[in-house]
Design a protein around this motif. Structure first.
Motif, PDB file in Angstrom:
ATOM      1  N   SER A  41      53.859  38.065  37.164  1.00  0.00           N
ATOM      2  CA  SER A  41      54.723  37.534  38.219  1.00  0.00           C
ATOM      3  C   SER A  41      53.954  37.434  39.535  1.00  0.00           C
ATOM      4  O   SER A  41      54.137  36.478  40.293  1.00  0.00           O
ATOM      5  CB  SER A  41      55.994  38.372  38.366  1.00  0.00           C
TER       6      SER A  41
ATOM      7  N   ARG B 172      62.531  39.619  39.340  1.00  0.00           N
ATOM      8  CA  ARG B 172      61.752  39.892  38.132  1.00  0.00           C
ATOM      9  C   ARG B 172      62.643  40.274  36.963  1.00  0.00           C
ATOM     10  O   ARG B 172      62.434  39.833  35.840  1.00  0.00           O
ATOM     11  CB  ARG B 172      60.756  41.026  38.405  1.00  0.00           C
TER      12      ARG B 172
ATOM     13  N   ILE C   2      53.765  32.720  31.581  1.00  0.00           N
ATOM     14  CA  ILE C   2      54.571  33.918  31.848  1.00  0.00           C
ATOM     15  C   ILE C   2      54.988  34.581  30.542  1.00  0.00           C
ATOM     16  O   ILE C   2      54.825  35.790  30.351  1.00  0.00           O
ATOM     17  CB  ILE C   2      55.802  33.567  32.714  1.00  0.00           C
TER      18      ILE C   2
END
Length: 451
Positions: free
Chosen positions: A156, A168, A263
């Motif tokens: 992140s 998050r 991610i």
């Protein structure tokens, strides 16, 4: 009487033929459980479950699939159906020319210099993880969860550093929700039904996807508008990236799909590697002692940095051996577009060609005592046959983030081993289960005492 040393947890492989329904039920719980044990002793195994399939463990045949005839063996529709709703036609899913231009545009973001520049973020995450473990005291701690948190901190920060409003937990919940809902192999996929037939689990996962995509789009637009001070992060580097052959740049949608790929893939696979590595060093205290001596001699009590990597060879070997025993992508599949021969066997158009990385890494043809944990196998990497060890794939489509993942894993593992002694919690061994990735089901429960 000579006693065989214990071996770490592994997947019991199939020893008799299964029908399609039994295979499906097993695959929905753990796709690796359908690998026949004979796959660890032969170069190739073929069969028919709805359609013809071949499991390939021969390095020369694997090279043909991943390198020599790459375009004739695209990713299977099962893989694309699982992942396209989440990551579109990004690098992981795209084929041919559309994949090539994206790879050329994204490659500079993962250059050695840029990956090294991002190392301080990894060092800070390692320090925070060590602080959390110390705060936990002598109580048992699920290090699999801790490693997910640490690597999600890293991904992140390197993708959306400085982005206000980055939730998050919400993004993490969305990723987990999608994998849980969409990641189970569908009977429709195994039977080869067309894409337009709805898959119920994937229809349920839409809300999680929309949350992820909306956040990523907003972050990209904000960065385009406001810019970003400091070390360029992945979003900056991708925004700057262009295909050197055509000058083409990624649209917001293409950027978003690739960012979500990095991610999802970038934090979970490294977290899994670290979780399994910690399980293994707790399993073998002699290996852990040797690793701790190395880490303490280099680091003292500080967290590791990119400058330390060359001085931590044994810890890198532990990471390599964890990736051999528990490769995050334990099985990949391709669809043959043309007639071919692999390991002297006929391949027909439409056949499914499976590369069971889990079986390849435990093959008796390529590895001595393959189920044992022996990091020193990697003391001489040149001695390992090409295409017999594929934690990141190989050929043109080798994982673009491999050096990023290895740097992160060594920084975090060495920082933890310098400070703590990890011991197993009796009766809490993890179970290797692969849905999309090879996870330690039940967690990696360890006790951590100051070293």
């Amino acid at each position: 009487m000579h006693q065989t040393p214990p071996i770490p947890v592994h997947v019991p492989l199939v020893r008799e033929p299964w029908g399609i329904l039994k295979s499906l039920n097993a695959a929905r719980r753990n796709v690796l459980s359908i690998i026949p044990d004979i796959a660890t002793r032969q170069p190739m195994v073929s069969g028919k479950t709805g359609k013809r399939w071949h499991m390939v463990m021969d390095p020369d045949a694997i090279r043909r699939v991943l390198l020599d005839r790459l375009d004739d063996y695209p990713k299977s529709m099962v893989t694309k159906n699982l992942l396209r709703p989440a990551i579109g036609e990004s690098l992981f899913v795209a084929e041919g020319a559309h994949w090539r231009w994206q790879r050329r545009a994204a490659a500079p973001a993962f250059s050695h210099r840029n990956v090294t520049n991002l190392a301080p973020i990894m060092t800070a995450a390692a320090e925070r993880a060590a602080t959390r473990v110390a705060r936990n005291g002598p109580k048992a701690i699920n290090m699999a969860d801790e490693m997910v948190r640490a690597t999600f901190d890293v991904i992140s920060d390197v993708t959306f550093s400085g982005s206000g409003g980055f939730d998050r937990d919400a993004v993490h919940r969305a990723i987990d929700g999608y994998i849980a809902a969409a990641g189970r192999v569908s009977l429709f996929d195994i039977l080869g039904l067309p894409d337009w037939v709805p898959r119920p689990a994937r229809m349920m996962s839409g809300r999680h996807l929309n949350e992820m995509k909306a956040f990523a789009d907003a972050s990209i637009e904000a960065r385009r508008r406001d810019g970003h001070d400091g070390v360029p992060d992945l979003l900056d580097l991708l925004l700057q990236g262009e295909d050197p052959e055509t000058g083409r740049r990624m649209t917001t949608g293409e950027l978003r799909d690739n960012l979500l790929t990095f991610i999802v893939a970038g934090h979970e696979t490294t977290a899994l590697t670290l979780g399994w590595a910690l399980y293994l060093v707790a399993f073998d205290q002699q290996v852990q002692d040797r690793a701790r001596t190395e880490a303490q001699s280099v680091l003292g009590s500080r967290a590791a940095t990119a400058d330390d990597l060359a001085d931590l060879p044994f810890i890198r070997m532990i990471i390599d051996e964890a990736l051999r025993l528990y490769p995050p992508a334990g099985m990949v599949s391709r669809t043959a577009l043309k007639s071919d021969r692999l390991a002297d066997r006929e391949i027909r158009p439409g056949d499914t060609v499976i590369l069971p990385i889990y079986a390849l890494h435990r093959s008796h043809l390529h590895w001595d005592d393959p189920d044992a944990f022996r990091p020193e196998r990697f003391a001489d990497r040149k001695a390992i046959r090409r295409y017999s060890y594929l934690p990141f794939g190989d050929g043109p489509r080798i994982c673009i983030g491999a050096s990023f993942a290895l740097q992160e894993a060594v920084i975090i593992l060495s920082t933890l081993l310098a400070r703590f002694r990890f011991t197993p919690v009796p009766g809490r061994d993890p179970e290797p289960v692969m849905i999309i990735t090879l996870r330690p089901e039940g967690g990696v429960w360890l006790q951590a005492e100051p070293a």
